[in-house]
Enzyme design. Sequence first.
Site, PDB file in Angstrom:
ATOM      1  N   HIS A  43       4.646  33.740   7.085  1.00 42.65           N
ATOM      2  CA  HIS A  43       5.242  34.502   8.184  1.00 42.65           C
ATOM      3  C   HIS A  43       4.232  35.549   8.613  1.00 42.65           C
ATOM      4  CE1 HIS A  43       8.561  36.322  10.545  1.00 42.65           C
ATOM      5  NE2 HIS A  43       7.856  37.424  10.352  1.00 42.65           N
ATOM      6  N   CYS A  44       3.814  35.501   9.876  1.00 43.06           N
ATOM      7  CA  CYS A  44       2.806  36.427  10.395  1.00 43.06           C
ATOM      8  C   CYS A  44       3.501  37.634  11.013  1.00 43.06           C
ATOM      9  CB  CYS A  44       1.932  35.731  11.431  1.00 43.06           C
ATOM     10  SG  CYS A  44       0.640  36.799  12.106  1.00 43.06           S
ATOM     11  N   VAL A  45       3.316  38.808  10.403  1.00 48.77           N
ATOM     12  CA  VAL A  45       3.965  40.015  10.923  1.00 48.77           C
ATOM     13  C   VAL A  45       3.341  40.449  12.244  1.00 48.77           C
ATOM     14  CG1 VAL A  45       4.673  40.821   8.646  1.00 48.77           C
ATOM     15  CG2 VAL A  45       2.438  41.501   9.548  1.00 48.77           C
ATOM     16  N   ASN A  51       5.188  38.350  14.544  1.00 47.26           N
ATOM     17  CA  ASN A  51       6.630  38.397  14.289  1.00 47.26           C
ATOM     18  C   ASN A  51       7.226  36.998  14.349  1.00 47.26           C
ATOM     19  OD1 ASN A  51       9.019  39.699  13.636  1.00 47.26           O
ATOM     20  ND2 ASN A  51       9.590  40.040  15.760  1.00 47.26           N
ATOM     21  N   SER A  52       6.522  36.044  13.745  1.00 50.90           N
ATOM     22  CA  SER A  52       6.956  34.650  13.791  1.00 50.90           C
ATOM     23  C   SER A  52       6.407  33.902  12.586  1.00 50.90           C
ATOM     24  CB  SER A  52       6.463  33.983  15.078  1.00 50.90           C
ATOM     25  OG  SER A  52       6.752  32.601  15.082  1.00 50.90           O
TER      26      SER A  52
END
Length: 335
Positions: free
Chosen positions: A180-182, A185-186
């Site tokens: 999950h890439c902060v 946000n996805s």
Amino acid sequence: MDFLTLFLIYWCFVLSAFALLCLCPGRKESFLARSVSGASQVLSFVIPPQLQRVTQRGLHRLFHTRSCFFVVLHIVLQAAVFGEYTWEVLVYCWELQFPLLLLLLPYLLLVGNVGCFILCSRADPGIITRSNHASLLQIYAYDGVLFQKGILCPTCNMEKPARSKHCTFCGVCVHRLDHHCVWLNSCIGAFNAKYFLLYLLTLSAMAVAIATITAALLLHLVLLSGLMQARYVDDQGEEHAVELLFLIQHLFLTFPRIVFMLGFVVLLTLLLGAYCCFSLYLALTNQTSNEWYKARRVGCPPQHTAAYTNIYSKGIWRNFKEILKPPTGMQGKKK
């Protein structure tokens, strides 16, 4: 040391540590996690309990739930870099007659990067639902080591397809979840991995272009000023030829914002370059970061004595094609 200074140091420490941890799969048992935990225990003796509770709630919200904080930070940092590039670097370079296409290259890369950012963050990463669950079960075979048949997700209450993972941020299972890439946000999964790879490549190329143009500008200014042949007198009255450290200090005092931006972009280039290489390696070997980390742990006794074999890799070219065009359930399970 006053309370405000202690407060700022504490927050800088915890935010930096957790920002690093959020990039590391399986971070709970890593050496870095243990180090952060130990340091946090030491700080707990001097930090008020109320501040600790507020910090923990804030960190949980930032790093364990979906949040737009890092997306906004991403935009702010990008705007700050391009603002300084446009306001000073571009103007100086234009006066020194740098090629126009070279000066516009960062903006062209920015357009491509924003496009990849939107595509990656808006695209379905491969969320597993009741309607597509049966077809996703047919795509990959269970290897019996990292992925076992018949395992149910306790949250989604569905059998987990091979190479899937539950995302605690989004509260869903994702097909071939990488992480999950902060910053986006996805989740990064099977169906938006190609956009994420393009996003990383354009972001890295943008940082390289800005760093190269800025460094060329500073070098050009140094050569024009004749500082390379100059000499200076130190505090003891001794004369010395100009050294690299003296040049850096002079440039920082003369162009502080440009030099600071260059240092930030160079650091960003190194970090992004390393992460790009790692992401390309994963793509060409048909692995996710989650699988790469779990495979490193599988060979540790007493779990297994044999080295893990990646059954999903089908050669560099076919692995790369799978990133660009991920298989669907209609293509059948890969043996």
